[in-house]
Design a protein around this motif. Structure first.
Motif, PDB file in Angstrom:
ATOM      1  N   HIS A 115     -21.626   7.100 -19.731  1.00 39.52           N
ATOM      2  CA  HIS A 115     -21.140   6.304 -18.674  1.00 39.52           C
ATOM      3  C   HIS A 115     -21.304   6.509 -17.165  1.00 39.52           C
ATOM      4  O   HIS A 115     -21.034   7.598 -16.675  1.00 39.52           O
ATOM      5  CB  HIS A 115     -19.618   5.966 -18.903  1.00 39.52           C
ATOM      6  N   ALA A 116     -21.578   5.660 -16.397  1.00 39.92           N
ATOM      7  CA  ALA A 116     -21.409   5.901 -14.983  1.00 39.92           C
ATOM      8  C   ALA A 116     -20.042   5.289 -14.399  1.00 39.92           C
ATOM      9  O   ALA A 116     -19.198   4.614 -15.152  1.00 39.92           O
ATOM     10  CB  ALA A 116     -22.405   4.842 -14.230  1.00 39.92           C
ATOM     11  N   LEU A 117     -19.590   6.192 -13.356  1.00 39.16           N
ATOM     12  CA  LEU A 117     -18.301   5.817 -12.979  1.00 39.16           C
ATOM     13  C   LEU A 117     -18.157   4.421 -12.549  1.00 39.16           C
ATOM     14  O   LEU A 117     -16.922   3.574 -12.563  1.00 39.16           O
ATOM     15  CB  LEU A 117     -17.949   6.606 -11.398  1.00 39.16           C
ATOM     16  N   SER A 118     -19.388   3.885 -11.815  1.00 39.96           N
ATOM     17  CA  SER A 118     -19.276   2.295 -11.480  1.00 39.96           C
ATOM     18  C   SER A 118     -18.938   1.410 -12.667  1.00 39.96           C
ATOM     19  O   SER A 118     -18.805   0.410 -12.431  1.00 39.96           O
ATOM     20  CB  SER A 118     -20.582   1.930 -10.857  1.00 39.96           C
ATOM     21  N   ASP A 119     -19.340   1.690 -14.012  1.00 38.18           N
ATOM     22  CA  ASP A 119     -19.007   0.877 -15.123  1.00 38.18           C
ATOM     23  C   ASP A 119     -17.459   0.630 -15.322  1.00 38.18           C
ATOM     24  O   ASP A 119     -17.015  -0.222 -15.990  1.00 38.18           O
ATOM     25  CB  ASP A 119     -19.216   1.826 -16.483  1.00 38.18           C
ATOM     26  N   ALA A 133      -4.719   7.693  -6.773  1.00 41.16           N
ATOM     27  CA  ALA A 133      -4.964   9.097  -5.889  1.00 41.16           C
ATOM     28  C   ALA A 133      -5.022   8.928  -4.490  1.00 41.16           C
ATOM     29  O   ALA A 133      -4.942   9.825  -3.681  1.00 41.16           O
ATOM     30  CB  ALA A 133      -6.493   9.639  -6.706  1.00 41.16           C
ATOM     31  N   GLU A 134      -5.398   7.703  -3.967  1.00 42.45           N
ATOM     32  CA  GLU A 134      -5.685   7.387  -2.426  1.00 42.45           C
ATOM     33  C   GLU A 134      -4.287   7.324  -1.891  1.00 42.45           C
ATOM     34  O   GLU A 134      -3.866   7.920  -1.041  1.00 42.45           O
ATOM     35  CB  GLU A 134      -6.256   6.063  -2.570  1.00 42.45           C
ATOM     36  N   TYR A 176     -15.355  10.415  -2.690  1.00 43.13           N
ATOM     37  CA  TYR A 176     -16.100  11.092  -3.835  1.00 43.13           C
ATOM     38  C   TYR A 176     -15.028  11.462  -4.653  1.00 43.13           C
ATOM     39  O   TYR A 176     -15.203  11.379  -6.048  1.00 43.13           O
ATOM     40  CB  TYR A 176     -17.103  11.988  -3.267  1.00 43.13           C
ATOM     41  N   ILE A 177     -14.208  12.235  -4.315  1.00 49.50           N
ATOM     42  CA  ILE A 177     -13.280  13.135  -5.198  1.00 49.50           C
ATOM     43  C   ILE A 177     -12.212  12.042  -5.844  1.00 49.50           C
ATOM     44  O   ILE A 177     -12.249  12.220  -7.065  1.00 49.50           O
ATOM     45  CB  ILE A 177     -12.503  14.212  -4.417  1.00 49.50           C
ATOM     46  N   CYS A 178     -11.930  11.120  -5.150  1.00 56.94           N
ATOM     47  CA  CYS A 178     -10.790  10.139  -5.632  1.00 56.94           C
ATOM     48  C   CYS A 178     -11.455   9.333  -6.543  1.00 56.94           C
ATOM     49  O   CYS A 178     -10.898   8.978  -7.555  1.00 56.94           O
ATOM     50  CB  CYS A 178     -10.171   9.255  -4.359  1.00 56.94           C
ATOM     51  N   ALA A 179     -12.864   9.073  -6.416  1.00 57.51           N
ATOM     52  CA  ALA A 179     -13.592   8.085  -7.551  1.00 57.51           C
ATOM     53  C   ALA A 179     -13.822   8.891  -8.838  1.00 57.51           C
ATOM     54  O   ALA A 179     -13.631   8.127  -9.565  1.00 57.51           O
ATOM     55  CB  ALA A 179     -15.065   7.981  -6.973  1.00 57.51           C
ATOM     56  N   GLU A 180     -13.760  10.071  -8.913  1.00 59.69           N
ATOM     57  CA  GLU A 180     -13.768  11.160 -10.278  1.00 59.69           C
ATOM     58  C   GLU A 180     -12.312  11.130 -10.591  1.00 59.69           C
ATOM     59  O   GLU A 180     -12.273  11.498 -11.956  1.00 59.69           O
ATOM     60  CB  GLU A 180     -14.495  12.296  -9.984  1.00 59.69           C
TER      61      GLU A 180
END
Length: 254
Positions: A115-119, A133-134, A176-180
């Motif tokens: 999977h991609a994160l964008s999925d 997270a934000e 970037y970190i928050c996306a993961e």
């Protein structure tokens, strides 16, 4: 982190769950998450094939998730023009996806997802965890300090010597970190598993924050973390898959 190592004989890897709770989740064997970041040459196709094959010996299912969000912003923060950053990011993400697909195919294992994160960007669970997270960046000083430490470590390896990361560069790293992070907080909610272990070959600065405290932003009880390192001599005394230089602050997988 829990002091004792877990391993099988023979095995190419040794396992160090972060805590007793993480160890119990590992022993349940529901699910293993392998996170891969673009540009991290540690995760060669051979390494992924080896990790996936090894992981399926212990877990009912394995998923590989790779980061494809905010990669261009990081390149812009390092001085690339927006156009060049976009091209560079697309190239690295595409190469990463190809390596993962090749590695999973070479492993010959079933019950392995890629999977991609964008999925997950439109999924309610991902949106909820990402928002948490934000929010923690604004409200949780301990979390923010650890997250900024990860971002500075990544940027420091790419900036000229004795150059500190600026505010825009730091902000790009934190995005970037928050996306993961959703996959460190609650992979079971994202992939529909009873429990999950996120693994990486290093303990990250955020690991004790998310898995070792009783307040603030932290992983759900069904989410664990383990450092999975190659044995010095690999399985059966053979050298493990070649380890290239890695980016010091990168994770997923997650």
């Amino acid at each position: 982190m829990s002091d004792s190592l877990m391993s099988t004989k023979p095995s190419p890897y040794q396992v160090q769950p972060f805590s007793d709770r993480c160890r119990a989740l590992w022993e349940r064997g529901d699910h293993l998450l392998i996170g891969v970041s673009p540009g991290n040459s540690y995760f060669s196709a051979r390494r992924i094939a080896e990790l996936v094959g090894w992981g399926r010996e212990f877990f009912d299912a394995v998923d590989v998730v790779y980061a494809d969000l905010h990669v261009d912003a990081q390149f812009e923060a390092l001085g690339y023009t927006p156009e060049h950053a976009g091209r560079r990011a697309a190239k690295e993400v595409k190469a990463t996806a190809r390596r993962i697909e090749r590695g999973v195919e070479e492993s010959g294992r079933s019950a392995v997802g890629v999977h991609a994160l964008s999925d997950f960007r439109a999924e309610p669970a991902y949106r909820r965890l990402h928002a948490a997270a934000e929010r923690a960046l604004l409200e949780d000083p301990v979390f923010r300090e650890a997250a900024e430490g990860m971002a500075r470590g990544f940027l420091g390896a790419r900036l000229p010597a004795d150059t500190a990361a600026g505010a825009e560069q730091l902000a790009a790293g934190l995005r970037y970190i928050c996306a993961e992070l959703p996959f460190f907080l609650d992979t079971p909610a994202l992939l529909g598993r009873p429990s999950s272990i996120s693994c990486y070959h290093l303990e990250l600065p955020l690991t004790p924050v998310l898995f070792g405290r009783d307040e603030g932003l932290r992983a759900v009880p069904a989410q664990g973390y383990a450092v999975v390192r190659p044995h010095p001599t690999g399985a059966g005394g053979e050298p493990p898959a070649e380890q290239s230089a890695e980016r010091p602050a990168e994770q997923l997988a997650a």
